[in-house]
Design a protein around this motif. Structure first.
Motif, short mmCIF file in Angstrom:
data_model
loop_
_atom_site.label_atom_id
_atom_site.label_comp_id
_atom_site.label_asym_id
_atom_site.label_seq_id
_atom_site.Cartn_x
_atom_site.Cartn_y
_atom_site.Cartn_z
N ARG A 1 30.80 -8.54 51.63
CA ARG A 1 29.80 -9.13 52.52
C ARG A 1 29.74 -10.65 52.38
N GLY A 2 29.95 -11.16 51.19
CA GLY A 2 29.99 -12.59 50.96
C GLY A 2 28.68 -13.28 51.26
N LYS A 3 28.75 -14.55 51.68
CA LYS A 3 27.59 -15.40 51.97
C LYS A 3 26.64 -15.39 50.78
N SER A 4 25.40 -14.96 50.94
CA SER A 4 24.46 -14.99 49.82
C SER A 4 24.37 -13.65 49.08
N THR A 5 25.17 -12.67 49.50
CA THR A 5 25.08 -11.36 48.86
C THR A 5 25.46 -11.40 47.38
N PRO A 6 26.51 -12.13 46.96
CA PRO A 6 26.79 -12.20 45.52
C PRO A 6 25.64 -12.82 44.73
N ILE A 7 24.93 -13.78 45.32
CA ILE A 7 23.77 -14.37 44.65
C ILE A 7 22.71 -13.29 44.43
N ALA A 8 22.46 -12.49 45.46
CA ALA A 8 21.47 -11.42 45.37
C ALA A 8 21.86 -10.39 44.32
N TYR A 9 23.15 -10.04 44.29
CA TYR A 9 23.64 -9.07 43.30
C TYR A 9 23.37 -9.57 41.88
N ASN A 10 23.74 -10.81 41.62
CA ASN A 10 23.56 -11.36 40.28
C ASN A 10 22.08 -11.46 39.90
N ALA A 11 21.25 -11.96 40.81
CA ALA A 11 19.83 -12.14 40.51
C ALA A 11 19.14 -10.81 40.25
N ALA A 12 19.40 -9.84 41.11
CA ALA A 12 18.77 -8.53 40.96
C ALA A 12 19.21 -7.85 39.67
N ASN A 13 20.47 -8.00 39.34
CA ASN A 13 20.96 -7.43 38.09
C ASN A 13 20.29 -8.07 36.89
N GLU A 14 20.10 -9.39 36.93
CA GLU A 14 19.42 -10.06 35.82
C GLU A 14 17.99 -9.55 35.66
N VAL A 15 17.28 -9.39 36.78
CA VAL A 15 15.91 -8.87 36.73
C VAL A 15 15.90 -7.47 36.11
N GLY A 16 16.78 -6.61 36.58
CA GLY A 16 16.82 -5.24 36.07
C GLY A 16 17.27 -5.18 34.62
#
Length: 366
Positions: free
Chosen positions: A296-311
């Motif tokens: 998907r690219g764009k900001s999706t990798p940012i979302a993946y990393n951030a959500a994983n850090e929260v979890g």
């Protein structure tokens, strides 16, 4: 002339390994700057050992970081800072025209197009220090991108490689921190247990080497001796093999593009056996979600990393269970991430938005 080395995150596993190299190869390297996040006493001890006057403790903030980087006049900086906090150090290093030996994968996952542009603009090199990407980097440099069909990233499988899915719901933080091969910090050790780390590495490989996610393979290799492979267009596999020790990829980055004799033990293949398995994508969905984020690219990798850090930090703090982590990431990825950040500020804005969405998903999981 000795190479001048700045070590960011000097008390962590990457920083400690870097300093061990310098300690044993003082004719090749000198430490000109050190930063640390948690232990001021350890930072002072290391500064005294390496006669290094330029130091930074995390509480000194971004301005202090800028001063440290400018004052050292380093030839190369090793960024061993963990998590999204490592992004700005990477930016500041490249803005000052210093080569970046990069162990902080979040820099690439969150902002590689911008980071690459910075490196080009300031005539600096980005040299991967993740063992997997160091291996691929060296193989790609030798074979050429045009001759490569796909990248093959190896994964240890972590401590839960053979756990049935129903048992995964019951694991505790202390179980996840018992990595069978590597000795690392808590966050990356957990990421290795649920394969989020391998997911981040998939995204990182796509971005660093310009391959689509369909041209990246993951193979579980419990012994962690083959650090990654390339598959050339004639169907052959070529691998980089060494002990599971981060000193090898760090030294490779520090000495690129030379190959020099060093103090590290020579690898003896006769003392090892190797085995390989396909990943269990359904039982460890964070790896599957990473392929989606890369595509998907764009900001999706940012979302993946951030959500994983929260979890991940919620699990380590005992606030959710192991299988809640992929649920939090899934809920975050289901939002719209079609914005392509055009600045570091926009990257950080998307990161902040993702963390808020992930926090809401965490509350629902409780």
């Amino acid at each position: 002339m000795r190479k001048r080395v700045l070590v960011l995150g000097c008390t962590g596993s990457i920083g400690s390994s870097t300093l061990d190299i310098v300690r044993n190869m003082r004719d090749k390297f000198e430490v000109v700057g050190l930063s640390a996040n948690k232990s001021a006493s350890e930072l002072k001890k290391l500064a005294d050992e390496f006669s290094c006057p330029a130091t930074l403790f995390s509480s000194e903030g971004e301005e202090g970081l800028e001063r440290l980087i400018k004052s050292t006049k380093a030839d190369i900086a090793v960024n061993g800072v963990a998590g999204a906090a490592g992004l700005m150090p990477s930016v500041k290093v490249l803005e000052n025209g210093i080569d970046l030996a990069l162990a902080n994968k979040e820099t690439v996952v969150m902002a590689y197009p911008l980071i690459k542009a910075l490196a080009i603009a300031h005539n600096a090199r980005i040299l991967p220090v993740d063992s997997e990407h160091s291996a691929i980097f060296n193989l790609v440099e030798r074979f050429g991108t045009d001759n490569i069909e796909s990248l093959v990233i190896t994964a240890s499988g972590g401590p839960f490689r053979e756990f049935p899915k129903e048992k995964l719901a019951l694991v505790k933080p202390e179980d996840a921190l018992k990595h069978p091969t590597w000795k690392m910090g808590k966050k990356i050790t957990l990421d290795s247990a649920d394969l989020a780390n391998k997911g981040l590495e998939v995204i990182e490989a796509c971005r660093l080497f310009g391959f689509s996610s369909s041209k990246v393979e993951v193979v579980v290799h419990p012994q962690s001796l083959i650090h990654s492979m390339i598959r050339t267009k004639d169907g052959e596999l070529y691998a980089q093999i060494s002990e599971p020790d981060m000193k090898h990829p760090i030294l490779s980055a520090l000495t690129w593009d030379s190959v020099i004799e060093n103090y590290l033990p020579k690898f003896d293949i006769t003392k090892h056996t190797m085995s390989f398995f396909p990943p269990r994508y359904e039982d460890f969905p964070l790896l599957k979600y990473a392929f989606e984020a890369a595509e998907r690219g764009k900001s999706t990798p940012i979302a993946y990393n951030a959500a994983n850090e929260v979890g991940a930090y919620a699990f380590l703090d005992g606030k959710c269970n192991f299988l809640d982590i992929p649920r939090i990431v899934r809920a975050t990825l289901d939002e719209n991430w079609d914005t392509e950040p055009s600045s570091i500020e926009e990257v950080l804005s998307q990161d902040s938005r993702a963390r808020k969405i992930a926090a809401t998903a965490l509350e629902k999981a409780l």
